[in-house]
Design a protein around this motif. Structure first.
Motif, PDB file in Angstrom:
ATOM      1  N   LEU A  14     122.420 -18.137  62.711  1.00 55.72           N
ATOM      2  CA  LEU A  14     123.595 -18.041  61.855  1.00 55.72           C
ATOM      3  C   LEU A  14     124.618 -19.117  62.208  1.00 55.72           C
ATOM      4  O   LEU A  14     125.238 -19.724  61.320  1.00 55.72           O
ATOM      5  CB  LEU A  14     124.237 -16.652  61.980  1.00 55.72           C
ATOM      6  CG  LEU A  14     123.477 -15.498  61.335  1.00 55.72           C
ATOM      7  CD1 LEU A  14     124.098 -14.160  61.722  1.00 55.72           C
ATOM      8  CD2 LEU A  14     123.463 -15.635  59.819  1.00 55.72           C
ATOM      9  N   LEU A 270     122.861  -7.653  57.151  1.00 57.91           N
ATOM     10  CA  LEU A 270     122.482  -7.984  58.528  1.00 57.91           C
ATOM     11  C   LEU A 270     122.122  -6.767  59.381  1.00 57.91           C
ATOM     12  O   LEU A 270     121.492  -6.915  60.427  1.00 57.91           O
ATOM     13  CB  LEU A 270     123.627  -8.749  59.209  1.00 57.91           C
ATOM     14  CG  LEU A 270     123.948 -10.131  58.613  1.00 57.91           C
ATOM     15  CD1 LEU A 270     125.178 -10.729  59.288  1.00 57.91           C
ATOM     16  CD2 LEU A 270     122.760 -11.069  58.777  1.00 57.91           C
ATOM     17  N   PRO A 284     127.136 -11.195  64.474  1.00 55.91           N
ATOM     18  CA  PRO A 284     126.427 -11.664  63.278  1.00 55.91           C
ATOM     19  C   PRO A 284     127.221 -11.465  61.988  1.00 55.91           C
ATOM     20  O   PRO A 284     127.141 -12.293  61.074  1.00 55.91           O
ATOM     21  CB  PRO A 284     125.144 -10.817  63.267  1.00 55.91           C
ATOM     22  CG  PRO A 284     124.919 -10.466  64.687  1.00 55.91           C
ATOM     23  CD  PRO A 284     126.288 -10.271  65.261  1.00 55.91           C
ATOM     24  N   GLY A 288     127.972 -14.312  59.543  1.00 57.49           N
ATOM     25  CA  GLY A 288     127.451 -14.132  58.192  1.00 57.49           C
ATOM     26  C   GLY A 288     128.553 -14.191  57.143  1.00 57.49           C
ATOM     27  O   GLY A 288     128.364 -14.753  56.050  1.00 57.49           O
ATOM     28  N   LEU A 291     129.465 -17.800  56.706  1.00 55.32           N
ATOM     29  CA  LEU A 291     128.414 -18.476  55.941  1.00 55.32           C
ATOM     30  C   LEU A 291     128.518 -18.149  54.454  1.00 55.32           C
ATOM     31  O   LEU A 291     128.414 -19.047  53.602  1.00 55.32           O
ATOM     32  CB  LEU A 291     127.046 -18.053  56.493  1.00 55.32           C
ATOM     33  CG  LEU A 291     125.812 -18.784  55.965  1.00 55.32           C
ATOM     34  CD1 LEU A 291     125.854 -20.254  56.333  1.00 55.32           C
ATOM     35  CD2 LEU A 291     124.547 -18.139  56.520  1.00 55.32           C
TER      36      LEU A 291
END
Length: 335
Positions: A14, A270, A284, A288, A291
């Motif tokens: 990630l 996730l 994460p 995430g 992103l």
């Protein structure tokens, strides 16, 4: 593969994706430039066209996408873990509504003309006031009281925001307010980055510190308290989560407006990759969320319909069908 090693691999993947998309975000736009050369010119103090575009337009926008997306993803994961409710998101506490009300009040009073920082500072003030009221209402109450208080505060903030919109004398001011409420990173500068950064850092650290408690809460509040975790009171985990979410999310809403569904969608995507362990989902979810918002921000630059599509509109258009698909999958699983 061991769970710890698989989680580390997920975080590395990630992080690499965020780094790659960040570089692409610096190059992406109406004017094609070489980001490496532009950054070199910027660091050397050379006022080339590329350095100006990157330094004043694209770099602040990219940094805000990382901070705002990461904060929304992390807060969604923390709130879903603490409330044990898969539909919990950053807006459930009323902090987002408070930030929106504070920013709209700046529009209404005309303080926006005083300084470029007036709007985000007004939003941040509204978020902090909402957090103080929320913690005062909840006191030593549990998650149910927190949910009810957050829902009441969200409704009140929405009603007051609608009242301000109704009282605005100029239709142009109303248009500006509605435009801001839809959420965007367009025309943001480093002033917005510096206003957002302290709240994001402090709020993120507070939320990350609740990881072990969230794992214990999967077994119930009684078990968590028997393990020595203090849930309520001024030093309890609930206060840390509410204050952390208020600081981080309030700072983000103050500079970017309301951007929905990131805190809902990212943890759901996730969670299966982290073994359904709440503490393993936090980092994460931050990466995430960054992103997702980096990608969405690049998409709004690509999709032109006479004017740039608002970022909050795009995330809603993507997020709503995702949850409809989840509902259909759950229905099939039950039947």
């Amino acid at each position: 593969m061991k769970p710890a090693r698989s989680n580390l691999l997920l975080n590395i993947m990630l992080l690499a994706a965020v780094a790659g998309l960040s570089g692409a975000s610096l190059m992406w736009g109406e004017t094609r430039i070489m980001a490496v050369h532009a950054l070199a010119d910027l660091l050397a103090g050379r006022h080339t066209a590329g350095a100006i575009i990157v330094g004043q337009l694209r770099l602040p926008r990219m940094l805000l996408a990382i901070m705002v997306g990461g904060t929304l993803g992390l807060s969604g994961a923390v709130l879903q873990g603490y409330l044990r409710n898969p539909l919990a998101d950053p807006g459930i506490l009323g902090v987002s509504g408070g930030a929106a009300l504070g920013a709209v009040s700046v529009f209404y009073t005309g303080l926006m003309q005083v300084s470029v920082a007036a709007l985000p500072l007004g939003g941040l003030t509204g978020a902090l006031c909402a957090a103080v009221v929320l913690m005062g209402l909840v006191g030593r109450g549990g998650t149910l009281v927190l949910l009810l208080a957050g829902a009441a505060l969200s409704s009140l903030a929405a009603a007051l925001t609608a009242l301000v919109l109704n009282l605005v004398p100029s239709p142009y001011a109303s248009f500006e307010i509605m435009h801001w409420l839809m959420g965007s990173l367009t025309d943001r500068t480093f002033a917005h980055v510096w206003i957002c950064l302290p709240g994001v850092v402090c709020g993120t650290l507070l939320m990350l510190s609740a990881g072990r408690v969230l794992d214990a809460l999967t077994l119930g509040e009684d078990v968590a308290e028997s393990l020595g975790f203090r849930l309520h009171g001024m030093r309890g985990v609930q206060t840390r989560i509410v204050l952390g979410a208020a600081l981080a999310v309030g700072s983000c809403v103050a500079v970017a407006g309301a951007i929905g569904f990131v805190g809902l969608v990212v943890p759901h995507l996730l969670r299966p990759l982290t073994g359904y362990q709440p503490s393993k989902l936090l980092v994460p979810s931050f990466l995430g969320g960054s992103l997702l918002l980096l990608g969405a921000d690049m998409m709004v630059r690509l999709v032109t319909v006479g004017t740039e599509l608002q970022l909050g509109v795009l995330t809603a258009l993507v997020g709503a069908p995702f949850f409809l698909a989840r509902v259909i999958m759950l229905k099939r699983g039950v039947s």
